[in-house]
Design a protein around this motif. Structure first.
Motif, PDB file in Angstrom:
ATOM      1  N   PRO A  20       7.529  13.096   7.698  1.00 25.16           N
ATOM      2  CA  PRO A  20       6.979  11.830   8.180  1.00 25.16           C
ATOM      3  C   PRO A  20       5.518  11.994   8.576  1.00 25.16           C
ATOM      4  CG  PRO A  20       9.120  12.233   9.186  1.00 25.16           C
ATOM      5  CD  PRO A  20       8.784  13.457   8.401  1.00 25.16           C
ATOM      6  N   GLY A  21       4.702  11.049   8.208  1.00 19.94           N
ATOM      7  CA  GLY A  21       3.292  11.060   8.578  1.00 19.94           C
ATOM      8  C   GLY A  21       2.432  11.966   7.722  1.00 19.94           C
ATOM      9  N   GLU A  22       3.037  12.616   6.762  1.00 17.10           N
ATOM     10  CA  GLU A  22       2.288  13.584   5.960  1.00 17.10           C
ATOM     11  C   GLU A  22       1.977  12.988   4.583  1.00 17.10           C
ATOM     12  OE1 GLU A  22       3.171  18.202   4.943  1.00 17.10           O
ATOM     13  OE2 GLU A  22       4.678  16.777   4.260  1.00 17.10           O
ATOM     14  N   THR A  23       0.825  13.363   4.027  1.00 21.22           N
ATOM     15  CA  THR A  23       0.508  12.960   2.657  1.00 21.22           C
ATOM     16  C   THR A  23       0.482  14.191   1.772  1.00 21.22           C
ATOM     17  OG1 THR A  23      -0.789  11.049   3.327  1.00 21.22           O
ATOM     18  CG2 THR A  23      -1.212  11.947   1.138  1.00 21.22           C
ATOM     19  N   LEU A  24       1.378  14.184   0.788  1.00 22.50           N
ATOM     20  CA  LEU A  24       1.410  15.288  -0.167  1.00 22.50           C
ATOM     21  C   LEU A  24       0.836  14.793  -1.482  1.00 22.50           C
ATOM     22  CD1 LEU A  24       2.524  18.215  -0.942  1.00 22.50           C
ATOM     23  CD2 LEU A  24       4.354  16.937  -2.029  1.00 22.50           C
ATOM     24  N   ALA A  25      -0.185  15.480  -1.986  1.00 19.95           N
ATOM     25  CA  ALA A  25      -0.741  15.100  -3.279  1.00 19.95           C
ATOM     26  C   ALA A  25      -0.122  15.970  -4.358  1.00 19.95           C
ATOM     27  CB  ALA A  25      -2.253  15.271  -3.270  1.00 19.95           C
ATOM     28  N   LEU A  26       0.337  15.305  -5.425  1.00 23.82           N
ATOM     29  CA  LEU A  26       0.892  16.014  -6.566  1.00 23.82           C
ATOM     30  C   LEU A  26      -0.166  15.915  -7.647  1.00 23.82           C
ATOM     31  CD1 LEU A  26       3.618  17.328  -7.150  1.00 23.82           C
ATOM     32  CD2 LEU A  26       4.439  15.133  -7.977  1.00 23.82           C
ATOM     33  N   VAL A  27      -0.807  17.033  -7.984  1.00 19.11           N
ATOM     34  CA  VAL A  27      -1.901  16.949  -8.950  1.00 19.11           C
ATOM     35  C   VAL A  27      -1.559  17.710 -10.215  1.00 19.11           C
ATOM     36  CG1 VAL A  27      -3.622  16.724  -7.125  1.00 19.11           C
ATOM     37  CG2 VAL A  27      -3.139  18.967  -8.090  1.00 19.11           C
ATOM     38  N   GLY A  28      -2.217  17.337 -11.289  1.00 23.34           N
ATOM     39  CA  GLY A  28      -1.993  17.998 -12.569  1.00 23.34           C
ATOM     40  C   GLY A  28      -2.652  17.187 -13.652  1.00 23.34           C
ATOM     41  N   GLU A  29      -2.692  17.738 -14.868  1.00 20.68           N
ATOM     42  CA  GLU A  29      -3.304  17.028 -15.980  1.00 20.68           C
ATOM     43  C   GLU A  29      -2.231  16.247 -16.732  1.00 20.68           C
ATOM     44  OE1 GLU A  29      -7.141  19.155 -17.348  1.00 20.68           O
ATOM     45  OE2 GLU A  29      -5.546  20.623 -17.450  1.00 20.68           O
ATOM     46  N   ALA A  37      -8.950  15.388  -2.053  1.00 18.91           N
ATOM     47  CA  ALA A  37      -9.722  15.865  -0.908  1.00 18.91           C
ATOM     48  C   ALA A  37      -9.858  14.771   0.141  1.00 18.91           C
ATOM     49  CB  ALA A  37     -11.104  16.315  -1.376  1.00 18.91           C
ATOM     50  N   ASP A  38      -9.949  13.537  -0.323  1.00 18.77           N
ATOM     51  CA  ASP A  38     -10.163  12.418   0.581  1.00 18.77           C
ATOM     52  C   ASP A  38      -8.923  12.086   1.392  1.00 18.77           C
ATOM     53  OD1 ASP A  38     -12.006  10.270   1.404  1.00 18.77           O
ATOM     54  OD2 ASP A  38     -10.429   8.973   0.603  1.00 18.77           O
ATOM     55  N   PHE A  39      -7.747  12.292   0.824  1.00 21.91           N
ATOM     56  CA  PHE A  39      -6.565  11.624   1.346  1.00 21.91           C
ATOM     57  C   PHE A  39      -5.422  12.568   1.740  1.00 21.91           C
ATOM     58  CE2 PHE A  39      -3.342   8.039   0.306  1.00 21.91           C
ATOM     59  CZ  PHE A  39      -3.292   7.696   1.628  1.00 21.91           C
ATOM     60  N   ALA A  40      -5.320  13.750   1.105  1.00 22.62           N
ATOM     61  CA  ALA A  40      -4.085  14.520   1.239  1.00 22.62           C
ATOM     62  C   ALA A  40      -4.119  15.491   2.404  1.00 22.62           C
ATOM     63  CB  ALA A  40      -3.819  15.276  -0.052  1.00 22.62           C
ATOM     64  N   ASP A  41      -2.910  15.790   2.943  1.00 23.84           N
ATOM     65  CA  ASP A  41      -2.761  16.862   3.917  1.00 23.84           C
ATOM     66  C   ASP A  41      -2.363  18.142   3.192  1.00 23.84           C
ATOM     67  OD1 ASP A  41      -3.145  15.114   6.135  1.00 23.84           O
ATOM     68  OD2 ASP A  41      -1.101  14.375   5.803  1.00 23.84           O
ATOM     69  N   ARG A  42      -1.417  17.989   2.265  1.00 27.65           N
ATOM     70  CA  ARG A  42      -0.976  19.146   1.488  1.00 27.65           C
ATOM     71  C   ARG A  42      -1.064  18.800   0.005  1.00 27.65           C
ATOM     72  NH1 ARG A  42       4.052  21.451   1.631  1.00 27.65           N
ATOM     73  NH2 ARG A  42       5.029  19.469   2.157  1.00 27.65           N
ATOM     74  N   VAL A  43      -1.080  19.844  -0.833  1.00 25.27           N
ATOM     75  CA  VAL A  43      -1.240  19.646  -2.265  1.00 25.27           C
ATOM     76  C   VAL A  43      -0.212  20.484  -3.011  1.00 25.27           C
ATOM     77  CG1 VAL A  43      -2.823  19.837  -4.232  1.00 25.27           C
ATOM     78  CG2 VAL A  43      -3.729  19.382  -1.951  1.00 25.27           C
ATOM     79  N   ALA A  44       0.385  19.904  -4.061  1.00 23.58           N
ATOM     80  CA  ALA A  44       1.222  20.685  -4.976  1.00 23.58           C
ATOM     81  C   ALA A  44       0.621  20.518  -6.365  1.00 23.58           C
ATOM     82  CB  ALA A  44       2.661  20.185  -4.956  1.00 23.58           C
ATOM     83  N   VAL A  45       0.364  21.632  -7.045  1.00 24.72           N
ATOM     84  CA  VAL A  45      -0.263  21.592  -8.358  1.00 24.72           C
ATOM     85  C   VAL A  45       0.807  21.765  -9.431  1.00 24.72           C
ATOM     86  CG1 VAL A  45      -2.011  22.606  -9.855  1.00 24.72           C
ATOM     87  CG2 VAL A  45      -2.324  22.622  -7.372  1.00 24.72           C
ATOM     88  N   MET A  46       0.826  20.857 -10.393  1.00 20.78           N
ATOM     89  CA  MET A  46       1.835  20.941 -11.455  1.00 20.78           C
ATOM     90  C   MET A  46       1.209  21.322 -12.782  1.00 20.78           C
ATOM     91  SD  MET A  46       4.638  17.944 -10.957  1.00 20.78           S
ATOM     92  CE  MET A  46       5.751  18.666 -12.152  1.00 20.78           C
ATOM     93  N   LEU A  47       1.942  22.143 -13.543  1.00 18.04           N
ATOM     94  CA  LEU A  47       1.514  22.538 -14.879  1.00 18.04           C
ATOM     95  C   LEU A  47       2.747  22.561 -15.757  1.00 18.04           C
ATOM     96  CD1 LEU A  47      -0.533  23.816 -16.900  1.00 18.04           C
ATOM     97  CD2 LEU A  47       0.104  26.033 -15.955  1.00 18.04           C
TER      98      LEU A  47
END
Lengths: 319, 305, 566
Positions: C42-51, C227-237
């Motif tokens: 709760p309250g956390e923003t996780l960014a899921l990034v990838g191409e 960078a603007d919005f996330a607290d944590r990041v998960a990188v997908m490939l």
């Protein structure tokens, strides 16, 4: 574009279309054996009579000038005189047109009321047995010549099972036609069959397309259930494209009425046209073509306006 | 109702903007063939069409009948071992007549359908490519053509003259090119603004190359689909034309002619005079429609009309 | 205590356990996602990034049970303790829009075009709460106000087509937050929007979620947005998660090779430190004659009262060998200007000079010859090559137009040569475009553009449909060839960072007019106009620490600006 501008533009387009139709009919008139003189004086007229008539009517003048005269007569509602019935063509058509409209509008309403739910149902049940069965039935309905269908209907529902009369109601007024409504059943069914076939296919395709649109996903993400999706969103969006097609289907409906009226001996414009063709009554033939084309253009215009009412988005005129 | 929630395999769903690597390597044509063969109705339609062509064009060599002379000794016979589908009012064997009339129906339908598509393609492509007022004018002509129901025009022509089989092809072709012309125009409008056409024009490529090398080749699938439906409609129209009395003249005939000739006989119970030609028309027109449907899905072409 | 620290203590609200998704396609089974395990508290923003093709959007859809019909999910996904994978449609409908909701990428198509926006929001309310229609409608107006739509009472009865893209996205967000969800999934929520609108939407999403305890799963390809919005990041490939961590760790101290490569490929916008001086403008003494010269060009689309002025008095030049970047947001007229330069659009007023001659006054034959000096690369890698031709035929087309006498053998050798120039193997000549990836296709387009040795290359957003790593290669190839061949380049782009790296001069456009132009170094470091400053400030940079400062500055400037207005 405002609605007013849109309407003006569509009406102008319609006028251009009618203008082109008059040129086509004028050309047909001059393609008649013996030309319009023969058409008006009848097959018994002698060569001298024809020449005299041509001179009197200005038919020896250049074609463009004649076309202007022809337009002038049309503007005054003069479509010529039937030489078998000895009545002004305009008057004949005014008597018959309402009856044809009753038949075609009833067929269209019955056809659409069946086709639209059927198409949606098929889309929802896509590639399931019911979809295949309905698709096959639509193909058959589309592929059956109306006169063959009418014949089968009479054989089954009038001869084998005497449920409905084999003849359409007779009479000069609409009241007389509506006095025996059961007589309208078979003609309306025959006229509606291909309508059901064609529009259930359109509706099926439109529904399928809309089901895969993003907005359906958005609504689902908001917790909307299948039933509300289908009726609140997909139905209306699919209907707009079907209404647009309706405009183009008007002439097909009139074409069908030609055969249906002949088959069931229904005293509308189709039958008038049919008997005129048998007796080479050219003024009646060409007058009917003109009026049917006019009715089609008006029908298409109405369909466009209805579509515009359903769909608020600014749309370019269908050009 | 849960089926509504499975909008099917719209290409690219799920993978949204991402390219689908799974279809790379499969050529467009092969993919289309695979899609077509998976459409059961379309495959059945194709089989039906092939069988009917064999029946009408090869059949007479295996089952030879006299279709020219009046044979008074065998009129109005019910189906039996010697005449599988009985005989008509002038003694022609009905099965043989079905082949004989089918030739005309199929040939006229095919030729008129193709002719209509060719006219429609040229008109539509020209209007769409030219754009502007040329397009507007050409499309009003199409609207005017659509506004006059084909059957009415055909009946007027039948009142004026009596064309032969080739005249029939021309007349049907010239009354039914309107729908394909609208389809091809829409296609051309899209294609002429494709990036590769814009690129060609920017570097100085001519209109001939743009139309001949890009626009027409890329509209082929639309044209083929339109032609298939057009053939179906033309076969149906031939049947109407014969009913109106404009069709093939005796002793020649076509399915529509057989059907209208048998109409009165049907009331007196001679069903074999109307059911075979009626069913033949329905089957063939259905088959062409099913093929058109299958091709449209296989090529991923939009709408009809 | 930061958000991340606060939420680390709580139980996860969105939990994916060994999630797998397989698509059944015409060519067989395609696994899109494999073994994805992650949690959002709760309250956390996780960014899921990838191409593209990494499966990030598929994970988002699986988390809310919205996978398409041909997808099959395995493993577990649960929201607030309720299973999503394997749940019935009716259970999912209960969860969606109340416990978990979603914001989509494309605001243009996300709303029902025939239903008023207020009604669409009210529908989400009545789906989950038994309230009278009147109350739901009032609540919809309140929501519109919360998402920053001006005059919400009136706007509630607008149809989606009457709203701008940014406003539509606000309506979608209003629908998503209508029932105060515990989890918000945002799938590329700003990708289809202009950079200034993107900044506003990100601010809005932040305002709505921070403090309310809403967990956010943000799917994006844009490291600046992360960078603007996330607290944590998960990188997908390729369907799997290769690296997870806090936003500072992943963006500033990546450990996985792929993440490092990805970050290295992101074009960086260099911005002036506050207080630094604008360098003096140095004009070269005698500028050579330009290859393209637009003089006071205006373009009107449509006629009469409905006419739209797409370009208004635009003048710009491109000189031999130089690269001019044409930047602006949607509707700025930058693509129209490029098309005028190409002669595809005839200006209503003004003149276009190409290689010193007036394009619209030269004779047809000379004009054709002039055009052989132009190469063109357009945006869409799929639409820019005719699918019915082979790569060789595509590339050889300009040769057929302008070098009709060339023999087949000469043509083939020229095609092979230019293929190598754009770093593609000669064997590609016989391939079909559909067999190539997006980046390869754009290089084929480039090969076609350069096959005649043009003096001018016009590139309209040539890399905006590509992933950053692919974009980098394509830009490198253009730069390298430009050094060798010396052509001038008119480069249209919405991406300021790319233009800054790539172009010597920049032209900033807005609403059909030129806002300002000058050398890239001075104009993008020390903009003269307010608009360019705002544009630059809105670009998020892929560094969470600096982005936080930039955002604070931007918001302060905006507040100051509105004070000044008031």
């Amino acid at each position: 574009m405002t609605t007013f501008l849109y309407l003006t533009r569509r009406v102008l387009q319609a006028i251009v279309v009618i203008f082109i139709v008059t040129i086509v009919v004028f050309c047909l008139l001059h393609a008649l054996p013996g030309g319009p003189a023969r058409g008006i004086l009848g097959p018994q007229a002698s060569a001298q009579q024809l020449a005299a008539f041509n001179h009197d009517q200005g038919l020896d003048k250049p074609l463009p000038l004649q076309y202007v005269y022809y337009l002038g007569r049309l503007v005054h509602g003069d479509l010529g005189t039937s030489y078998t019935l000895n009545e002004p063509v305009a008057q004949l058509i005014v008597q018959r047109l309402p009856k044809t409209l009753v038949l075609t509008v009833l067929s269209a309403i019955v056809g659409l009321l069946l086709a639209i739910p059927l198409g949606m149902w098929q889309a929802v049940r896509r590639n399931k047995p019911v979809d295949y069965v309905a698709t096959t039935l639509s193909f058959i309905a589309y592929s059956t010549p109306v006169y063959f269908l009418g014949l089968i209907l009479v054989l089954v529902f009038s001869q084998l099972l005497p449920l409905f009369p084999p003849q359409a109601p007779q009479g000069d007024t609409l009241g007389q036609v509506f006095a025996t409504p059961q007589g309208l059943v078979l003609p309306v069914v025959a006229g509606a069959a291909s309508m059901v076939a064609v529009f259930s296919r359109y509706m099926r395709a439109a529904t399928l397309e809309n089901l895969s649109e993003d907005y359906v996903r958005t609504a689902r993400a908001g917790g909307s259930r299948a039933r509300s999706l289908l009726w609140r969103h997909v139905f209306r969006n699919s209907l707009t494209s079907v209404v647009a097609m309706l405009g183009y289907y008007v002439p097909v409906v009139f074409g069908g009425s030609l055969v249906v009226e002949q088959l069931f001996n229904y005293p509308g414009m189709g039958l008038l046209f049919w008997s005129a063709a048998q007796s080479s009554d050219y003024p009646v033939l060409l007058g009917c073509v003109l009026v049917i084309a006019l009715a089609t253009v008006v029908g298409t215009l109405l369909a466009d306006i209805v579509q515009r009412i359903i769909d608020p988005r600014v749309k370019e005129g269908r050009s | 109702m849960s089926a509504v929630l499975q909008p099917g395999q719209a290409p690219g769903t799920g993978a949204s903007t991402e390219t689908d690597p799974e279809t790379a390597g499969v050529t467009g044509l092969r993919l289309a063939v695979r899609r077509f063969t998976r459409n059961r109705l379309a495959v059945i339609g194709l089989v039906v069409v092939v069988l009917f062509f064999l029946f009408c064009f090869v059949g007479p060599f295996l089952y030879s009948t006299d279709q020219t002379h009046t044979l008074l000794h065998q009129v109005n016979l019910a189906p039996s071992g010697s005449h599988l589908l009985g005989t008509d009012a002038v003694g022609h064997d009905e099965l043989g007549r079905l082949m004989f009339g089918g030739k005309v129906s199929l040939l006229v339908g095919l030729a008129a359908g193709v002719l209509a598509t060719v006219i429609g393609t040229l008109w539509g492509a020209a209007a769409g490519y030219a754009g502007g007022w040329v397009d507007a004018t050409m499309m009003r002509v199409v609207d005017a053509g659509i506004a006059i129901p084909a059957l009415f025009i055909l009946l007027v022509i039948s009142a004026i003259s009596n064309p032969g089989v080739s005249g029939l092809i021309v007349i049907i072709g010239f009354v039914s090119w309107l729908v394909p012309s609208r389809l091809i125009r829409a296609e051309t409008l899209t294609l002429k603004n494709r990036d590769y056409v814009l690129t060609l024009r920017a570097i100085g490529g001519g209109h001939t190359r743009a139309i001949g090398r890009h626009i027409l080749p890329n509209s082929i699938s639309t044209i083929v689909v339109a032609a298939t439906f057009q053939v179906a409609d033309a076969i149906l129209l031939v049947a109407y034309v014969s009913y109106l009395g404009l069709g093939a003249q005796p002793p020649a005939t076509d399915w529509g002619g057989m059907l209208s000739a048998g109409l009165t006989a049907a009331y007196s119970g001679r069903w074999w005079l109307i059911l075979p030609p009626g069913l033949a028309i329905i089957l063939v027109v259905c088959a062409f429609n099913a093929i058109g449907d299958g091709l449209r899905d296989a090529f991923d072409v939009r709408g009809r009309g | 205590m930061t958000n991340a620290e606060r939420s680390a203590a709580a139980e996860p609200i969105l939990e994916l356990r060994d999630l797998g998704v397989t698509f059944t396609t015409e060519t067989g089974e395609v696994p899109a996602v494999r073994g994805v395990t992650l949690q959002v508290r709760p309250g956390e923003t996780l960014a899921l990034v990838g191409e593209s093709g990494s499966g990030k959007s598929t994970v988002a859809l699986a988390s809310i049970g919205l996978l398409p019909g041909n997808a099959r999910a395995t493993g577990g996904a649960s929201v607030d303790g309720e299973d999503v994978v394997g749940a019935t449609e009716s259970d999912l409908a209960r969860l969606r829009g109340s416990t978990v909701s979603m914001v989509f990428q494309e605001p243009a198509t996300a709303l029902d075009p025939l239903t008023r926006v207020g009604a669409q929001i009210a529908e989400v309310i009545t789906n989950h709460r038994d309230v009278p229609a009147k109350e739901a409608a009032a609540a919809a107006v309140d929501l519109l106000r919360r998402v920053g739509i001006p005059d919400p009472e009136r706007r509630a009865s607008a149809f989606p087509f009457e709203l701008s893209g940014g406003q539509r996205q606000r309506v979608v967000i209003a629908m998503a937050i209508a029932n105060d969800p515990k989890v918000l999934i945002a799938d590329e929520p700003t990708t289809a929007l202009d950079v200034t609108v993107q900044a506003e939407i990100l601010d809005l999403l932040r305002d709505l979620t921070v403090g309310s305890g809403t967990a956010v799963l943000l799917v994006t390809h844009n490291m600046g947005v992360v960078a603007d919005f996330a607290d944590r990041v998960a990188v997908m490939l390729k369907g799997e998660i290769v690296e997870t961590g806090t936003v500072e760790d992943v963006l500033l101290r990546p450990t996985h090779d792929y993440t490092k490569r990805l970050l290295a490929a992101v074009p960086r916008l260099t911005v002036a430190e506050q207080g630094s001086e604008r360098a003096g403008v140095q004009e070269s003494p005698a500028p050579p004659e330009p290859v393209v010269d637009l003089r006071d060009v205006s373009v009107l689309f449509g006629r009469g009262s409905r006419a739209v002025r797409a370009l208004d008095g635009v003048s710009l030049v491109v000189r031999p060998g130089e690269t001019v970047g044409l930047v602006g947001e949607s509707g700025s007229g930058k693509s129209t200007a490029a098309r005028v330069a190409l002669g595809l659009i005839t200006p209503s007023e003004g003149a276009v000079h190409l290689f010193g001659a007036d394009l619209h006054k030269t004779r047809r034959r000379d004009r054709r010859a002039m055009r052989s000096g132009i190469g063109v690369v357009l945006q869409d890698p799929v639409a820019s090559l005719d699918a019915r031709m082979t790569v060789a035929e595509c590339i050889a087309e300009p040769l057929r137009v302008h070098r009709g006498r060339m023999s087949a053998r000469e043509r083939a050798s020229r095609v092979g040569e230019i293929l190598e120039r754009v770093r593609l193997p000669r064997s590609f000549a016989q391939r079909a475009p559909r067999e190539l990836s997006g980046g390869q296709r754009q290089r084929v387009s480039l090969a076609r553009a350069l096959v005649l040795d043009p003096r001018l290359l016009v590139a309209d957003e040539p890399t905006s449909a590509l992933d950053v790593s692919v974009q980098e290669t394509v830009l490198e190839v253009i730069t390298e060839l430009q050094d060798e061949l010396g052509f001038a380049c008119l480069f249209v782009s919405h991406d300021l960072a790319v233009v800054q790296q790539f172009a010597e001069r920049v032209v900033v456009m807005r609403l059909g007019r030129i806002e300002e132009q000058g050398s890239t170094r001075t104009t993008l470091m020390h903009p003269e106009t307010d608009y360019t400053s705002r544009l630059l400030a809105a670009v998020p940079v892929a560094d969470p620490v600096r982005q936080r400062q930039r955002r604070a500055q931007r918001l302060a400037a905006a507040a100051g600006g509105s004070d000044a207005v008031a």
